[in-house]
Design an enzyme around this catalytic site. Structure first.
Site, PDB file in Angstrom:
ATOM      1  N   HIS A   1       0.840  -1.208   0.000  1.00  0.00           N
ATOM      2  CA  HIS A   1       0.000   0.000   0.000  1.00  0.00           C
ATOM      3  C   HIS A   1       0.873   1.255   0.000  1.00  0.00           C
ATOM      4  O   HIS A   1       0.608   2.210  -0.728  1.00  0.00           O
ATOM      5  CB  HIS A   1      -0.868   0.039   1.262  1.00  0.00           C
ATOM      6  CG  HIS A   1      -1.814  -1.111   1.419  1.00  0.00           C
ATOM      7  ND1 HIS A   1      -1.783  -1.951   2.513  1.00  0.00           N
ATOM      8  CD2 HIS A   1      -2.828  -1.553   0.642  1.00  0.00           C
ATOM      9  CE1 HIS A   1      -2.736  -2.851   2.408  1.00  0.00           C
ATOM     10  NE2 HIS A   1      -3.382  -2.643   1.271  1.00  0.00           N
TER      11      HIS A   1
ATOM     12  N   GLN B   1      -0.119  -4.459  -8.941  1.00  0.00           N
ATOM     13  CA  GLN B   1      -0.093  -5.589  -9.884  1.00  0.00           C
ATOM     14  C   GLN B   1      -0.267  -6.919  -9.178  1.00  0.00           C
ATOM     15  O   GLN B   1      -0.578  -7.928  -9.805  1.00  0.00           O
ATOM     16  CB  GLN B   1       1.240  -5.596 -10.635  1.00  0.00           C
ATOM     17  CG  GLN B   1       1.189  -4.704 -11.854  1.00  0.00           C
ATOM     18  CD  GLN B   1       2.485  -4.693 -12.615  1.00  0.00           C
ATOM     19  OE1 GLN B   1       3.403  -5.449 -12.307  1.00  0.00           O
ATOM     20  NE2 GLN B   1       2.573  -3.842 -13.597  1.00  0.00           N
TER      21      GLN B   1
HETATM   22  P1  AMP Z   1      -6.118  -4.301  -0.443  1.00  0.00           P
HETATM   23  O1  AMP Z   1      -6.048  -3.453   0.789  1.00  0.00           O
HETATM   24  O2  AMP Z   1      -5.593  -5.676  -0.260  1.00  0.00           O
HETATM   25  O3  AMP Z   1      -7.478  -4.235  -1.108  1.00  0.00           O
HETATM   26  O4  AMP Z   1      -5.119  -3.633  -1.470  1.00  0.00           O
HETATM   27  C1  AMP Z   1      -5.217  -2.277  -1.835  1.00  0.00           C
HETATM   28  C2  AMP Z   1      -4.303  -2.005  -2.998  1.00  0.00           C
HETATM   29  O5  AMP Z   1      -2.969  -2.347  -2.658  1.00  0.00           O
HETATM   30  C3  AMP Z   1      -4.670  -2.838  -4.231  1.00  0.00           C
HETATM   31  O6  AMP Z   1      -4.523  -2.045  -5.391  1.00  0.00           O
HETATM   32  C4  AMP Z   1      -3.648  -3.945  -4.192  1.00  0.00           C
HETATM   33  O7  AMP Z   1      -3.363  -4.486  -5.460  1.00  0.00           O
HETATM   34  C5  AMP Z   1      -2.444  -3.211  -3.649  1.00  0.00           C
HETATM   35  N1  AMP Z   1      -1.493  -4.164  -3.073  1.00  0.00           N
HETATM   36  C6  AMP Z   1      -1.744  -5.148  -2.173  1.00  0.00           C
HETATM   37  N2  AMP Z   1      -0.621  -5.860  -1.931  1.00  0.00           N
HETATM   38  C7  AMP Z   1       0.348  -5.328  -2.696  1.00  0.00           C
HETATM   39  C8  AMP Z   1       1.732  -5.627  -2.904  1.00  0.00           C
HETATM   40  N3  AMP Z   1       2.341  -6.611  -2.269  1.00  0.00           N
HETATM   41  N4  AMP Z   1       2.413  -4.863  -3.777  1.00  0.00           N
HETATM   42  C9  AMP Z   1       1.817  -3.851  -4.443  1.00  0.00           C
HETATM   43  N5  AMP Z   1       0.523  -3.506  -4.289  1.00  0.00           N
HETATM   44  C10 AMP Z   1      -0.207  -4.247  -3.430  1.00  0.00           C
END
Ligand code: AMP
Length: 285
Positions: free
Chosen positions: A37, A148
């Site tokens: 994030h 991604q």
């Molecule tokens: P989430 O809180 O899991 O819904 O994720 C929010 C955003 O963070 C989404 O766009 C995810 O793809 C991104 N995200 C989650 N994990 C990663 C990671 N390891 N690397 C890059 N972006 C991430």
């Protein structure tokens, strides 16, 4: 940093910011913030005048037997991290306001939501698209940033934005990984010690498949070898899918032709924890 819980207040603020000609960058999240994030926030912060994030654990994208209730939440910790990352506004609406009584509308991006994670999590991407479109309408960002790591979500969001003529640029951020290769995820806290120690195998299997594709373009062999690596590990309880697909259309990748990028993506279970990851094999002109 200002925390906003009211939808109307968020709308008022962003209308005013737009009126002032400010460029708004937006990172939607479900909170329990981590380096993945934060890297999106860093990127968004550099490219915008105002950095908006949302923290909302979206009930609509969880299936009835999924982990909505136990999804990790810690708003105080998240607020500190967001402040440190230069966030100007943190939007954290109550679930009852986002989905009030009588809520009926869902947004569906057909076909793309039937493969990979969509096949194993029916309705998941409808939930994602609905909340993302709502957040876009509330925050009115110029650019929105997606990781991604959730590749299918990125492609589906791009499709929705294009199909519905939204004036928002979708920008992808690279997958952030732990030192041992495991993609950082809020759900990694579910992993027990030995599961955590074995979890980097998922990325290793993707890299192995990529190596085979790059070497001799044998997609079936690549899949077979990678699947075997996963099956041989006692901590991998189940493999939902291990797919090689066209990285733009998500159609199954064909053995012939080297022009298009190939997405290699997988979802596996370690105990009660579902892990997803992916890697791209770049096409050659
Ligand atoms: P989430 O809180 O899991 O819904 O994720 C929010 C955003 O963070 C989404 O766009 C995810 O793809 C991104 N995200 C989650 N994990 C990663 C990671 N390891 N690397 C890059 N972006 C991430």
């Amino acid at each position: 940093m200002e925390t906003i819980t009211s939808i109307n207040q968020a709308k008022k603020i962003t209308e005013e910011l737009r009126h002032q000609g400010k460029i708004i960058g937006f990172v939607p999240t479900m909170g329990y913030l981590h380096q993945g994030h934060l890297s999106l926030m860093e990127k968004a912060g550099k490219q915008s005048d105002i950095l908006f994030i949302s923290i909302f654990v979206n009930p609509l994208q969880f299936g009835p037997s999924e982990d909505f209730k136990k999804y990790p939440r810690d708003l105080n910790r998240d607020s500190e991290l967001a402040k440190g990352a230069g966030v100007d506004y943190l939007f954290n609406p109550p679930s009852g306001d986002m989905y009030g009584p009588g809520f009926k509308t869902t947004v569906s991006v057909r076909d793309l939501d039937q493969v990979m994670c969509g096949k194993y999590r029916p309705g998941h991407f409808n939930g994602v698209c609905t909340v993302v479109l709502k957040l876009f309408n509330i925050i009115k960002p110029h650019r929105a940033y997606f990781g991604q790591k959730d590749y299918q979500q990125l492609i589906i969001t791009k499709r929705m934005v294009s199909d519905l003529n939204l004036d928002i640029e979708i920008i992808a951020g690279k997958t952030v990984r732990e030192e041992d290769g495991l993609a950082v995820s809020s759900r990694n806290v579910y992993l027990e010690r030995q599961q955590r120690a074995n979890a980097p195998l998922l990325y290793k299997s993707l890299k192995e498949a990529k190596k085979i594709v790059e070497k001799n373009r044998d997609l079936e062999l690549a899949r077979k070898m990678a699947m075997q690596m996963l099956k041989d590990n006692e901590f991998v309880e189940k493999i939902d899918y291990f797919d090689l697909r066209d990285a733009e259309t998500l159609e199954p990748a064909l053995d012939t032709g080297t022009k298009n990028d190939i997405l290699i993506a997988a979802a596996i279970w370690m105990g009660k924890t579902r892990l997803i990851d992916n890697i791209i094999v770049r096409g050659k002109d």
